[in-house]
Scaffold this active site. Structure first.
Site, PDB file in Angstrom:
ATOM      1  CD  GLU A   1      -2.874   1.146   2.429  1.00 18.06           C
ATOM      2  OE1 GLU A   1      -3.975   1.027   2.208  1.00 18.06           O
ATOM      3  OE2 GLU A   1      -2.599   1.004   3.478  1.00 18.06           O
TER       4      GLU A   1
ATOM      5  CE  LYS B   1     -10.909   2.715   1.677  1.00 19.59           C
ATOM      6  NZ  LYS B   1     -10.385   3.523   2.867  1.00 19.59           N
TER       7      LYS B   1
ATOM      8  CG  HIS C   1       4.148 -29.608   4.941  1.00 20.19           C
ATOM      9  ND1 HIS C   1       4.745 -30.936   4.266  1.00 20.19           N
ATOM     10  CD2 HIS C   1       4.591 -29.470   5.815  1.00 20.19           C
ATOM     11  CE1 HIS C   1       5.524 -31.433   5.592  1.00 20.19           C
ATOM     12  NE2 HIS C   1       5.494 -30.211   6.666  1.00 20.19           N
TER      13      HIS C   1
END
Length: 422
Positions: free
Chosen positions: A232, A391, A263
């Site tokens: 960000e 937004k 894994h």
């Protein structure tokens, strides 16, 4: 059951009241604050004395007292802010008011809880809850305070969760790293050196990823935090000034707890064809008191770093299979698949212990590293217009999904809106 219900109702209404009072004052501004202040003062005094004389009135007196206190404290905050601004003191914004507001809120909440007898054994918890909710409605952060600094600055919620002593230790560790970054020459300055390494790896060498592997369960959320902090802050393509960008900026940061990654995606790290910078974070007390478990975690972290660097030749794989009694064409074919290129370096941050001080220093280390890398890249780490853009579009599309006019948009988005509307 009756006491529990009344307690729940009183605290819930106090939450709404405290937030409402602060928001009301912030909304109307300074024009009507004296009227609100006088009305709130009278109402709070009536509620206080009613509550003090008869605690059973808490179901109505506590929330009303809370909202009036919220309004009064909001007025005080606005007035103090105006006084500071008139004297040219604007750098503190709302931050300088926090200690003042929190202190008064704690006092009010403690009086409510104590006199009303709301869960006396849990009085401290209820008081903190009331303080938090009242404070939310009143306080605001200055505009220069950004997301990745939100751990150290407000801090009330974290202090409530981990206790004042640990919170103080956390801040002390962060302050020590602050001083190190500010005062230490570049050659020994750890955040600055890491920032320079980031520019070298991700700009000069063109490595587009960094994988963070935390070998301690208590650091399991650190990779998520670093995603927000670095991507960000430094995920930019616009230069901060006319000098232009140095080159490609922040890497894609991802990772997990190391033992889970072993894994899953570690296979790609060892033998895949895509490069990533790799960062191990381990602690000498990773076992949280269980030395055998901690030793196993450290052994796995060190083994992964060694394997990535050393790799394994086909001849070494053939010898390993021969030592297990496996020879012949099938063993030769298996050895070919066991070959690893190696030469994949990594960085290891090894903490002496996962204490509050160490975690505070670690967070501050990454913050300063991110800031320094942004400066080297020639960008501003302190804005997030990409986040803001999402937004704004989300607000527009929310109205479109509710039946409003979608506006001029690409065909794909318009099709999704039409398919989703009800």
């Amino acid at each position: 059951a009756g006491v529990a219900q009344k307690t729940t109702i009183a605290v819930s209404l106090a939450v709404v009241g405290g937030i409402g009072g602060g928001v009301l004052v912030r909304t109307v501004g300074q024009g009507a604050i004296w009227g609100i202040f006088i009305a709130a003062l009278v109402a709070s005094l009536v509620c206080f004395f009613a509550l003090w004389r008869k605690p059973e009135r808490a179901y109505w007196a506590a929330p009303v007292y809370s909202v009036t206190q919220g309004a009064m404290l909001g007025v005080m905050a606005l007035l103090l802010d105006s006084i500071l601004a008139s004297r040219g003191i604007t750098a503190f914004g709302g931050l300088g008011l926090q200690a003042f507001v929190i202190t008064l809120s704690i006092t009010a909440a403690m009086l409510i809880v104590y006199r009303a007898g709301l869960i006396r054994a849990n009085g401290r918890f209820v008081a903190v809850l009331s303080t938090l909710t009242i404070g939310i409605g009143i306080m605001y952060l200055a505009q220069f305070v950004l997301g990745f600094f939100s751990i150290e600055i407000p801090g009330l919620s974290l202090q409530s969760a981990i206790g004042a002593e640990r919170w103080t230790q956390f801040l002390a560790g962060a302050a020590e790293m602050d001083a190190h970054f500010r005062d230490t020459p570049l050659a020994q300055n750890t955040p600055a050196r890491l920032a320079m390494m980031d520019v070298f790896l991700h700009t000069a060498l063109g490595i587009s990823n960094r994988t963070v592997l935390a070998y301690a369960h208590r650091l399991r959320k650190l990779p998520d935090f670093l995603q927000q902090l670095e991507m960000e802050s430094n995920g930019k393509s616009v230069a901060d000034d006319a000098g232009g960008l140095v080159g490609p900026t922040a890497p894609m940061v991802w990772g997990s707890v190391g033992t889970l990654g072993q894994h899953s995606f570690h296979q790609l790290l060892h033998q895949g064809m895509r490069q990533t910078a790799i960062e191990f974070i381990a602690s000498r007390d990773a076992g949280a008191g269980d030395w055998a478990r901690g030793r196993a975690l450290l052994a796995n972290a060190f083994a992964q770093a060694e394997g990535l660097l050393a790799g394994r030749s086909s001849a070494a794989a053939s010898k390993q299979l021969a030592d297990q009694g496996k020879t012949g064409p099938k063993a030769d074919e298996q050895a070919r698949h066991m070959e690893m290129p190696g030469n994949r370096g990594s960085t290891t941050l090894l903490l002496n212990a996962l204490t509050p001080e160490a975690v505070g220093a670690l967070i501050a280390l990454y913050e300063h590293r991110t800031f320094a890398a942004g400066i080297l890249w020639g960008i501003n780490p302190f804005d997030q217009w990409g986040v803001e853009r999402g937004k704004v579009l989300a607000e527009e599309l929310d109205k479109a999904l509710a039946g409003g006019e979608p506006g001029k948009r690409d065909p794909s988005t318009l099709h999704l809106v039409q398919r989703t509307r009800r």
